[in-house]
Design an enzyme around this catalytic site. Structure first.
Site, mmCIF file in Angstrom:
data_model
loop_
_atom_site.group_PDB
_atom_site.id
_atom_site.type_symbol
_atom_site.label_atom_id
_atom_site.label_comp_id
_atom_site.label_asym_id
_atom_site.label_seq_id
_atom_site.Cartn_x
_atom_site.Cartn_y
_atom_site.Cartn_z
ATOM 1 N N SER A 51 0.808 -1.219 0.000
ATOM 2 C CA SER A 51 0.000 0.000 0.000
ATOM 3 C C SER A 51 0.847 1.278 0.000
ATOM 4 C CB SER A 51 -0.971 -0.039 1.183
ATOM 5 O OG SER A 51 -1.868 1.033 1.114
ATOM 6 N N ASP A 100 -2.052 6.458 -3.513
ATOM 7 C CA ASP A 100 -1.011 5.674 -2.851
ATOM 8 C C ASP A 100 -0.622 4.499 -3.760
ATOM 9 O OD1 ASP A 100 -3.267 4.078 -2.482
ATOM 10 O OD2 ASP A 100 -2.660 3.386 -0.507
ATOM 11 N N ASP A 150 -1.131 1.278 -3.985
ATOM 12 C CA ASP A 150 -2.089 0.296 -4.507
ATOM 13 C C ASP A 150 -3.420 0.946 -4.876
ATOM 14 O OD1 ASP A 150 -2.876 0.810 -1.939
ATOM 15 O OD2 ASP A 150 -3.025 -1.281 -1.313
ATOM 16 N N ASP A 173 -5.977 2.427 -3.540
ATOM 17 C CA ASP A 173 -7.305 2.386 -2.907
ATOM 18 C C ASP A 173 -7.612 3.725 -2.246
ATOM 19 O OD1 ASP A 173 -5.404 1.989 -0.943
ATOM 20 O OD2 ASP A 173 -6.469 0.370 0.070
HETATM 21 MG MG MG Z 1 -3.564 1.534 -0.023
#
Ligand code: MG
Length: 447
Positions: free
Chosen positions: A95, A238, A240, A242
């Protein structure tokens, strides 16, 4: 030691997060699934991603699972794909953690994050080392599917009022930080008729310009370009993808709590229903819910708790302050690109982002962390003392939240470090500070 932290298994790649660990986690998941079913596996752009993905694939195949390798994709894209095409998923990602980190995150069959109980079952298998092992003729199949990102982009286009957005031809500056959002967000925006200016939108696991966490101090370039190009919005993601942070047309960051309340207000203006948010969220959401005459339900902190409660109650919207907004018309997980598309839909009625932020009530927030070696006994002591206070309301859904006149204090132990976090909020600045020192005193007497 607990294998799963707050966000899956994380650590420095090839030191703690080794291929051996990835194999064993995947074998544990395969054992948990009874050696049956299909899992999708994807990764963010980190340099160690291929190594760990290959290892996880080998482990899952050895347990007899069918694997679909979906390549580099945002975690919400993999979740969206798992919901419709697989029985569970593995995402190789750390992440927002720095470059050298990596990790494994498990995805449940309905596309939500794996539950804590599911994780502890997998963890038990991991430590018992009693892995299911398929016979030679039952080792699994490996397939690839390169359509995951397109499927996800189309899903978002279908879930928003894309016609209205297209008509406005917004100019948007995008900083995907060389992470997984680089393969989706610029293309989504293009398809929504936006003029897109990208920075850090090449996939590069060395993260040459900034670390994956989109903090204001590393987003100066984004702000400068928004200002100099006269863009309507700036967005950064960020690693990843999300989460997302937003900059308005003046180049000012939009406070996460303001963003949450702003979108909640818009959703409730179109459709009335329950909204869900963690106990750490601002009173702005209370005001928004009261104004719309709907119920607001509190949960423990963590997007998985919000998502599950939303499913249970049929909520129209939910989310938490750290840029994790959940839209049930799309999917039950936080999703930065979906939040971006929704925000454009809100702007398509003809208001600028800075004007939208002004529609949200003003509150003052204070945050602090205190080092604490014995979290459990300190929290017990805090709880006992708080219940002795008169005329206050106490909530222990997650940590200790005390509702005072004109504000609240929340005292929560960290899930990963020996620290206690204290939050305070009030409409009056001096009161927020006063409540913060009250919270600090509560912790200090028990430490
Ligand atoms: Mg993330």
């Amino acid at each position: 030691m607990a294998l799963f932290g707050t966000n899956g298994v994380r650590g420095i790649a090839n030191e703690y997060i080794t291929p051996e660990l990835a194999i064993d986690v995947a074998k544990s998941l395969g054992t948990f699934m009874g050696s049956k079913g299909t899992i999708a596996i994807g990764r963010d752009t980190r340099l160690s991603g291929d190594m760990l993905k290959s290892a996880a694939i080998a482990g899952a195949l050895s347990a007899g699972l069918t694997i679909i390798d979906v390549g580099i994709a945002p975690v919400p894209a993999v979740q969206y794909y798992v919901r419709d095409h697989a029985d569970s998923g593995i995402m190789i990602t750390a992440s927002h953690n720095p470059r050298e980190y990596n990790g494994l995150k498990l995805i449940a069959g309905d596309g939500t994050e794996f539950s804590r109980t599911g994780e502890s079952e997998v963890e038990k298998i991991y430590y018992s080392r009693k892995f299911a092992s398929a016979t030679w003729d039952r080792t699994g199949d490996l397939r690839t599917d390169n359509s995951v990102n397109e499927y996800y982009i189309q899903g978002i286009i279908n879930a928003v009022d894309s016609e209205s957005i297209r008509r406005k031809q917004f100019k948007v500056v995008v900083d995907t930080g060389c992470g997984a959002g680089s393969v989706t967000l610029p293309f989504l925006l293009q398809r929504l008729g936006c003029k897109v200016i990208t920075i850090n939108a090449q996939t590069d696991g060395t993260f040459p310009w900034r670390n994956p966490e989109p903090t204001p101090d590393v987003l100066t370039e984004l702000v400068n370009i928004v200002r100099s190009s006269g863009a309507d919005m700036g967005i950064a993601q960020d690693g990843d993808a999300d989460r997302a942070v937003f900059v308005d047309e003046k180049g000012d960051f939009i406070d996460e709590e303001v963003l949450l309340a702003m979108i909640a207000k818009y959703i409730l203006s179109r459709r009335k229903g329950v909204i869900v948010t963690p106990i750490s969220t601002s009173l702005r959401m209370v005001d928004v819910a009261a104004e719309a005459g709907v119920e607001l339900i509190w949960t423990a902190v963590g997007s998985i708790n919000v998502a599950r409660k939303m499913i249970e109650t049929g909520a129209v919207f939910g989310g938490e302050g750290n840029g994790g907004l959940i839209f049930p018309e799309h999917q039950y997980c936080r999703d930065g690109a979906m939040a971006c598309a929704k925000l454009l839909e809100v702007m398509a009625v003809g208001t600028t982002l800075s004007d939208l932020t002004k529609n949200v009530p003003v509150y003052f927030n204070a945050k602090m962390k205190v080092r604490c070696d014995d979290l459990i006994s300190t929290m017990e002591c805090v709880k006992a003392n708080v219940f002795l206070e008169k005329g206050v309301e106490v909530d222990t859904i997650d940590g200790v939240k005390v509702w005072y006149d004109e504000g609240w204090v929340l005292i929560r132990p960290s899930g990963t470090e020996p620290i206690i976090r204290i939050f305070a909020e009030s409409k009056i600045k001096s009161r927020a500070e006063e409540l913060m020192s009250r919270g600090l005193k509560l912790v200090e007497t028990c430490r």
